[in-house]
Design a protein around this motif. Structure first.
Motif, PDB file in Angstrom:
ATOM      1  N   ALA A   4       0.894  -1.153   0.000  1.00 57.91           N
ATOM      2  CA  ALA A   4       0.000   0.000   0.000  1.00 57.91           C
ATOM      3  C   ALA A   4       0.932   1.202   0.000  1.00 57.91           C
ATOM      4  CB  ALA A   4      -0.902  -0.009   1.226  1.00 57.91           C
ATOM      5  N   VAL A   5       0.981   1.929  -1.109  1.00 59.03           N
ATOM      6  CA  VAL A   5       1.973   2.972  -1.330  1.00 59.03           C
ATOM      7  C   VAL A   5       1.320   4.345  -1.293  1.00 59.03           C
ATOM      8  CG1 VAL A   5       3.738   3.820  -2.926  1.00 59.03           C
ATOM      9  CG2 VAL A   5       3.293   1.371  -2.759  1.00 59.03           C
ATOM     10  N   VAL A  46      -2.838  10.035  -0.677  1.00 60.22           N
ATOM     11  CA  VAL A  46      -3.654   8.866  -0.382  1.00 60.22           C
ATOM     12  C   VAL A  46      -2.755   7.639  -0.346  1.00 60.22           C
ATOM     13  CG1 VAL A  46      -5.804   9.766  -1.373  1.00 60.22           C
ATOM     14  CG2 VAL A  46      -4.176   8.576  -2.853  1.00 60.22           C
ATOM     15  N   ILE A  47      -3.236   6.599   0.305  1.00 63.22           N
ATOM     16  CA  ILE A  47      -2.555   5.308   0.283  1.00 63.22           C
ATOM     17  C   ILE A  47      -3.270   4.453  -0.745  1.00 63.22           C
ATOM     18  CG2 ILE A  47      -2.057   3.212   1.587  1.00 63.22           C
ATOM     19  CD1 ILE A  47      -1.799   4.923   4.063  1.00 63.22           C
ATOM     20  N   VAL A  48      -2.499   3.903  -1.705  1.00 65.15           N
ATOM     21  CA  VAL A  48      -3.070   3.128  -2.794  1.00 65.15           C
ATOM     22  C   VAL A  48      -2.592   1.678  -2.688  1.00 65.15           C
ATOM     23  CG1 VAL A  48      -3.220   2.872  -5.305  1.00 65.15           C
ATOM     24  CG2 VAL A  48      -3.118   5.157  -4.283  1.00 65.15           C
ATOM     25  N   HIS A  49      -3.538   0.766  -2.779  1.00 60.86           N
ATOM     26  CA  HIS A  49      -3.231  -0.664  -2.768  1.00 60.86           C
ATOM     27  C   HIS A  49      -3.985  -1.318  -3.911  1.00 60.86           C
ATOM     28  CE1 HIS A  49      -2.195  -4.596  -1.290  1.00 60.86           C
ATOM     29  NE2 HIS A  49      -3.477  -4.923  -1.170  1.00 60.86           N
ATOM     30  N   LEU A  63       5.607  11.323   2.567  1.00 59.14           N
ATOM     31  CA  LEU A  63       6.978  11.487   2.085  1.00 59.14           C
ATOM     32  C   LEU A  63       7.958  10.632   2.879  1.00 59.14           C
ATOM     33  CD1 LEU A  63       6.993  15.319   1.349  1.00 59.14           C
ATOM     34  CD2 LEU A  63       6.718  13.410  -0.261  1.00 59.14           C
ATOM     35  N   ALA A  64       7.755  10.514   4.184  1.00 62.97           N
ATOM     36  CA  ALA A  64       8.617   9.663   5.011  1.00 62.97           C
ATOM     37  C   ALA A  64       8.489   8.205   4.576  1.00 62.97           C
ATOM     38  CB  ALA A  64       8.263   9.819   6.483  1.00 62.97           C
ATOM     39  N   SER A  65       7.273   7.762   4.291  1.00 64.39           N
ATOM     40  CA  SER A  65       7.058   6.386   3.840  1.00 64.39           C
ATOM     41  C   SER A  65       7.710   6.147   2.489  1.00 64.39           C
ATOM     42  CB  SER A  65       5.565   6.074   3.747  1.00 64.39           C
ATOM     43  OG  SER A  65       4.974   6.100   5.014  1.00 64.39           O
ATOM     44  N   LEU A  66       7.562   7.085   1.563  1.00 65.62           N
ATOM     45  CA  LEU A  66       8.173   6.934   0.242  1.00 65.62           C
ATOM     46  C   LEU A  66       9.692   6.848   0.343  1.00 65.62           C
ATOM     47  CD1 LEU A  66       5.981   9.325  -1.921  1.00 65.62           C
ATOM     48  CD2 LEU A  66       6.223   6.847  -2.201  1.00 65.62           C
ATOM     49  N   LEU A  75      10.070   0.156  -3.644  1.00 64.14           N
ATOM     50  CA  LEU A  75       9.390   0.829  -4.751  1.00 64.14           C
ATOM     51  C   LEU A  75       9.805   0.235  -6.085  1.00 64.14           C
ATOM     52  CD1 LEU A  75       9.389   4.536  -3.555  1.00 64.14           C
ATOM     53  CD2 LEU A  75       7.468   2.948  -3.681  1.00 64.14           C
ATOM     54  N   GLU A  76      11.078  -0.102  -6.210  1.00 62.82           N
ATOM     55  CA  GLU A  76      11.531  -0.730  -7.448  1.00 62.82           C
ATOM     56  C   GLU A  76      10.859  -2.091  -7.622  1.00 62.82           C
ATOM     57  OE1 GLU A  76      15.629  -2.246  -9.550  1.00 62.82           O
ATOM     58  OE2 GLU A  76      15.748  -0.725  -7.992  1.00 62.82           O
TER      59      GLU A  76
END
Length: 96
Positions: A4-5, A46-49, A63-66, A75-76
């Motif tokens: 969930a990004v 938003v968080i997208v899953h 931004l901290a999560s990314l 992410l890759e």
């Protein structure tokens, strides 16, 4: 693995059924369903899953999560070559 990004809402298609929007995940942009957060605004996070925005997230947390996901290489793994390409393009524009 499916994460969930967090991502920033770039645009919203109010005419789409279901409601969709373009989400930016640190340079990689993808369409997502916004039905679960139908009152979200452009510029919010938003968080997208699996293609569905599930909830809003404040910018600092997003931004901290990314950053953490990027450091861990998640992410890759999630976005594959598109994430790598966006990162390389970003680096190239900084040197100009």
């Amino acid at each position: 693995m499916c994460l969930a990004v967090p991502g920033r809402v770039v645009s919203i298609d109010d005419t789409a059924d279901p409601l969709t929007g373009l989400i930016d995940f640190g340079g990689v942009q993808k369409q997502a369903c916004l039905e679960y957060v139908s009152d979200v605004k452009v510029g919010e996070y938003v968080i997208v899953h699996v293609g569905f925005a599930l909830q809003r997230l404040d910018e600092e947390s997003a931004l901290a999560s990314l950053r953490l996901f990027e450091e861990l290489g998640l992410l890759e793994e999630e976005f594959g070559d598109a994430w790598q390409q966006a990162a390389q393009q970003s680096e190239g524009s900084e040197t100009r």
